[in-house]
Motif scaffolding. Structure first.
Motif, PDB file in Angstrom:
ATOM      1  N   ILE A  97       0.867  -1.180   0.000  1.00  0.00           N
ATOM      2  CA  ILE A  97       0.000   0.000   0.000  1.00  0.00           C
ATOM      3  C   ILE A  97       0.904   1.231   0.000  1.00  0.00           C
ATOM      4  CG2 ILE A  97      -1.791   1.283   1.232  1.00  0.00           C
ATOM      5  CD1 ILE A  97      -2.675  -1.375   2.469  1.00  0.00           C
ATOM      6  N   THR A  98       1.023   1.880  -1.146  1.00  0.00           N
ATOM      7  CA  THR A  98       1.913   3.030  -1.250  1.00  0.00           C
ATOM      8  C   THR A  98       1.197   4.323  -0.868  1.00  0.00           C
ATOM      9  OG1 THR A  98       1.382   3.250  -3.597  1.00  0.00           O
ATOM     10  CG2 THR A  98       3.335   1.973  -3.035  1.00  0.00           C
ATOM     11  N   GLY A  99       1.999   5.315  -0.504  1.00  0.00           N
ATOM     12  CA  GLY A  99       1.450   6.594  -0.057  1.00  0.00           C
ATOM     13  C   GLY A  99       1.579   6.738   1.445  1.00  0.00           C
ATOM     14  N   ASN A 100       1.514   7.973   1.941  1.00  0.00           N
ATOM     15  CA  ASN A 100       1.565   8.208   3.387  1.00  0.00           C
ATOM     16  C   ASN A 100       0.328   7.632   4.060  1.00  0.00           C
ATOM     17  OD1 ASN A 100       3.997   9.569   3.154  1.00  0.00           O
ATOM     18  ND2 ASN A 100       3.049  11.592   3.113  1.00  0.00           N
ATOM     19  N   TRP A 101       0.454   7.352   5.347  1.00  0.00           N
ATOM     20  CA  TRP A 101      -0.674   6.753   6.070  1.00  0.00           C
ATOM     21  C   TRP A 101      -1.847   7.718   6.197  1.00  0.00           C
ATOM     22  CZ3 TRP A 101      -2.929   8.667  10.440  1.00  0.00           C
ATOM     23  CH2 TRP A 101      -2.229   9.637  11.156  1.00  0.00           C
ATOM     24  N   ASP A 102      -1.577   9.034   6.131  1.00  0.00           N
ATOM     25  CA  ASP A 102      -2.633  10.045   6.286  1.00  0.00           C
ATOM     26  C   ASP A 102      -2.724  10.927   5.039  1.00  0.00           C
ATOM     27  OD1 ASP A 102      -0.164  11.193   6.624  1.00  0.00           O
ATOM     28  OD2 ASP A 102      -0.769  12.535   8.239  1.00  0.00           O
ATOM     29  N   THR A 152       7.279   3.170   5.549  1.00  0.00           N
ATOM     30  CA  THR A 152       7.668   3.207   6.956  1.00  0.00           C
ATOM     31  C   THR A 152       7.405   4.580   7.586  1.00  0.00           C
ATOM     32  OG1 THR A 152       9.429   1.613   6.495  1.00  0.00           O
ATOM     33  CG2 THR A 152       9.523   2.783   8.599  1.00  0.00           C
ATOM     34  N   PRO A 153       6.528   4.653   8.587  1.00  0.00           N
ATOM     35  CA  PRO A 153       6.200   5.943   9.220  1.00  0.00           C
ATOM     36  C   PRO A 153       7.122   6.318  10.374  1.00  0.00           C
ATOM     37  CG  PRO A 153       4.734   4.269  10.029  1.00  0.00           C
ATOM     38  CD  PRO A 153       5.646   3.585   9.056  1.00  0.00           C
ATOM     39  N   VAL A 154       7.790   5.316  10.952  1.00  0.00           N
ATOM     40  CA  VAL A 154       8.677   5.551  12.097  1.00  0.00           C
ATOM     41  C   VAL A 154      10.060   5.014  11.745  1.00  0.00           C
ATOM     42  CG1 VAL A 154       9.075   5.181  14.556  1.00  0.00           C
ATOM     43  CG2 VAL A 154       6.733   5.295  13.678  1.00  0.00           C
ATOM     44  N   THR A 155      11.052   5.846  11.863  1.00  0.00           N
ATOM     45  CA  THR A 155      12.414   5.446  11.532  1.00  0.00           C
ATOM     46  C   THR A 155      12.827   4.187  12.305  1.00  0.00           C
ATOM     47  OG1 THR A 155      13.001   7.766  11.191  1.00  0.00           O
ATOM     48  CG2 THR A 155      14.817   6.209  11.419  1.00  0.00           C
ATOM     49  N   LEU A 191       4.447  -1.752  18.306  1.00  0.00           N
ATOM     50  CA  LEU A 191       3.801  -0.444  18.336  1.00  0.00           C
ATOM     51  C   LEU A 191       4.841   0.621  18.658  1.00  0.00           C
ATOM     52  CD1 LEU A 191       0.397   0.623  19.062  1.00  0.00           C
ATOM     53  CD2 LEU A 191       2.037   1.737  20.566  1.00  0.00           C
ATOM     54  N   ARG A 192       4.948   1.641  17.807  1.00  0.00           N
ATOM     55  CA  ARG A 192       5.928   2.708  18.014  1.00  0.00           C
ATOM     56  C   ARG A 192       5.201   4.043  18.162  1.00  0.00           C
ATOM     57  NH1 ARG A 192      11.053   0.734  16.161  1.00  0.00           N
ATOM     58  NH2 ARG A 192      10.931  -1.526  16.497  1.00  0.00           N
ATOM     59  N   VAL A 193       5.835   4.941  18.895  1.00  0.00           N
ATOM     60  CA  VAL A 193       5.301   6.282  19.117  1.00  0.00           C
ATOM     61  C   VAL A 193       6.215   7.284  18.429  1.00  0.00           C
ATOM     62  CG1 VAL A 193       4.617   7.971  20.857  1.00  0.00           C
ATOM     63  CG2 VAL A 193       4.402   5.527  21.355  1.00  0.00           C
ATOM     64  N   ARG A 194       5.646   8.252  17.733  1.00  0.00           N
ATOM     65  CA  ARG A 194       6.432   9.261  17.031  1.00  0.00           C
ATOM     66  C   ARG A 194       5.767  10.620  17.176  1.00  0.00           C
ATOM     67  NH1 ARG A 194       5.237   9.671  10.768  1.00  0.00           N
ATOM     68  NH2 ARG A 194       5.062  11.806  11.500  1.00  0.00           N
ATOM     69  N   ALA A 195       6.451  11.662  16.720  1.00  0.00           N
ATOM     70  CA  ALA A 195       5.900  13.011  16.808  1.00  0.00           C
ATOM     71  C   ALA A 195       4.593  13.104  16.029  1.00  0.00           C
ATOM     72  CB  ALA A 195       6.912  14.024  16.273  1.00  0.00           C
ATOM     73  N   ASN A 196       3.732  13.999  16.455  1.00  0.00           N
ATOM     74  CA  ASN A 196       2.417  14.162  15.842  1.00  0.00           C
ATOM     75  C   ASN A 196       2.508  15.098  14.636  1.00  0.00           C
ATOM     76  OD1 ASN A 196      -0.359  13.344  16.142  1.00  0.00           O
ATOM     77  ND2 ASN A 196      -0.854  15.476  16.602  1.00  0.00           N
ATOM     78  N   THR A 197       3.286  14.675  13.634  1.00  0.00           N
ATOM     79  CA  THR A 197       3.488  15.479  12.431  1.00  0.00           C
ATOM     80  C   THR A 197       3.016  14.703  11.211  1.00  0.00           C
ATOM     81  OG1 THR A 197       5.719  14.623  12.097  1.00  0.00           O
ATOM     82  CG2 THR A 197       5.490  16.610  13.456  1.00  0.00           C
ATOM     83  N   ALA A 199       4.849  14.242   8.546  1.00  0.00           N
ATOM     84  CA  ALA A 199       6.007  13.755   7.798  1.00  0.00           C
ATOM     85  C   ALA A 199       5.864  12.269   7.486  1.00  0.00           C
ATOM     86  CB  ALA A 199       7.278  14.007   8.605  1.00  0.00           C
ATOM     87  N   ALA A 200       6.457  11.837   6.358  1.00  0.00           N
ATOM     88  CA  ALA A 200       6.362  10.434   5.958  1.00  0.00           C
ATOM     89  C   ALA A 200       7.059   9.531   6.965  1.00  0.00           C
ATOM     90  CB  ALA A 200       6.968  10.254   4.571  1.00  0.00           C
ATOM     91  N   ALA A 201       8.132  10.016   7.574  1.00  0.00           N
ATOM     92  CA  ALA A 201       8.839   9.228   8.576  1.00  0.00           C
ATOM     93  C   ALA A 201       9.362  10.152   9.668  1.00  0.00           C
ATOM     94  CB  ALA A 201       9.995   8.464   7.934  1.00  0.00           C
ATOM     95  N   ALA A 202       9.413   9.641  10.889  1.00  0.00           N
ATOM     96  CA  ALA A 202       9.909  10.434  12.020  1.00  0.00           C
ATOM     97  C   ALA A 202      10.529   9.489  13.038  1.00  0.00           C
ATOM     98  CB  ALA A 202       8.770  11.232  12.651  1.00  0.00           C
ATOM     99  N   ALA A 203      11.393  10.020  13.874  1.00  0.00           N
ATOM    100  CA  ALA A 203      12.061   9.208  14.883  1.00  0.00           C
ATOM    101  C   ALA A 203      11.081   8.744  15.950  1.00  0.00           C
ATOM    102  CB  ALA A 203      13.190  10.023  15.526  1.00  0.00           C
TER     103      ALA A 203
END
Length: 220
Positions: A97-102, A152-155, A191-197, A199-203
């Motif tokens: 499934i390509t594209g950002n999650w949002d 991948t949404p989380v690095t 399950l990973r937690v990342r910034a509420n942005t 961006a396609a990927a975040a730490a």
């Protein structure tokens, strides 16, 4: 008479004790009720994430394709849009499934956007299946967005599919993490937690702050 009247004023220690007990019971009931509501929301959030994976499996069993990535969706779902992801044709019908999650309305041809049309027309999920409609984007249990992608949404997070939800407080993120992975470890586990942005990927965030908003992503 004066002595009798003076004795009738105020509360006895027993009466005060009874009042305090009643207040304690009321406060306990309120706190217990709040905890039950919070617990229900945590379970609903976890279900939101897991159900997206269920939709993929159910759709694949029925149509031998991945929702959103289905090249022939229009042939078995009335009103569906076939996968037409911008970019290389190899990205279409490849099981991802390509594209950002949002994705935004501007990216409504992305597979991550069409995913919801396909699963809704297949009666696997509820919601408006009209691409571009104001109420088309799915909403999670806390009122934020939710969605799925193979990007991948989380690095550092690994997997084939990533189900995400945003506008989640750090406290709720930890609670969902404990429910899913058995511990509040935002930078580890499925399950990973990342910034509420957006961006396609975040730490990943190892220790979410209780009142700060985050995005949580479940991988499979």
């Amino acid at each position: 008479m004066r002595t009798r009247n003076s004795r009738q004023k105020g509360f006895t220690l027993i009466e005060i004790a009874i009042v305090l007990v009643i207040i304690g019971l009321l406060l306990g009931g309120v706190l217990k009720g709040q905890e039950l509501i919070t617990g229900a929301k945590v379970k609903a959030l976890a279900s939101d994430l897991k159900n997206m994976m269920v939709y993929i499996n159910a759709y694949q069993d029925r149509f031998r394709s991945i929702p959103g990535d289905d090249l022939t969706a229009a042939t078995h779902l009335t009103g569906a849009t076939n996968a037409t992801t911008p970019g290389a044709a190899a990205n279409r019908g490849n099981g991802l499934i390509t594209g950002n999650w949002d994705p935004t309305v501007a990216a409504q041809t992305d597979e991550s956007y069409l995913f919801w049309q396909h699963v809704r027309l297949a009666n696997l999920a509820t919601g408006n299946s009209t691409v571009g409609a104001a109420d088309y984007p799915p909403v999670n249990a806390l009122g934020g967005r939710m969605g799925i992608t193979s990007t991948t949404p989380v690095t550092g997070q690994t997997g084939t599919f990533f189900a995400c939800a945003n506008n989640i407080t750090g406290d709720m993120a930890n609670r969902v993490d404990i429910l899913v992975d058995g511990a509040a470890q935002g930078a580890q586990g499925s399950l990973r937690v990342r910034a509420n942005t957006a961006a396609a990927a975040a730490a990943a965030v190892a220790a979410p702050v209780a009142t700060t908003l985050y995005t949580i992503c479940l991988s499979t």
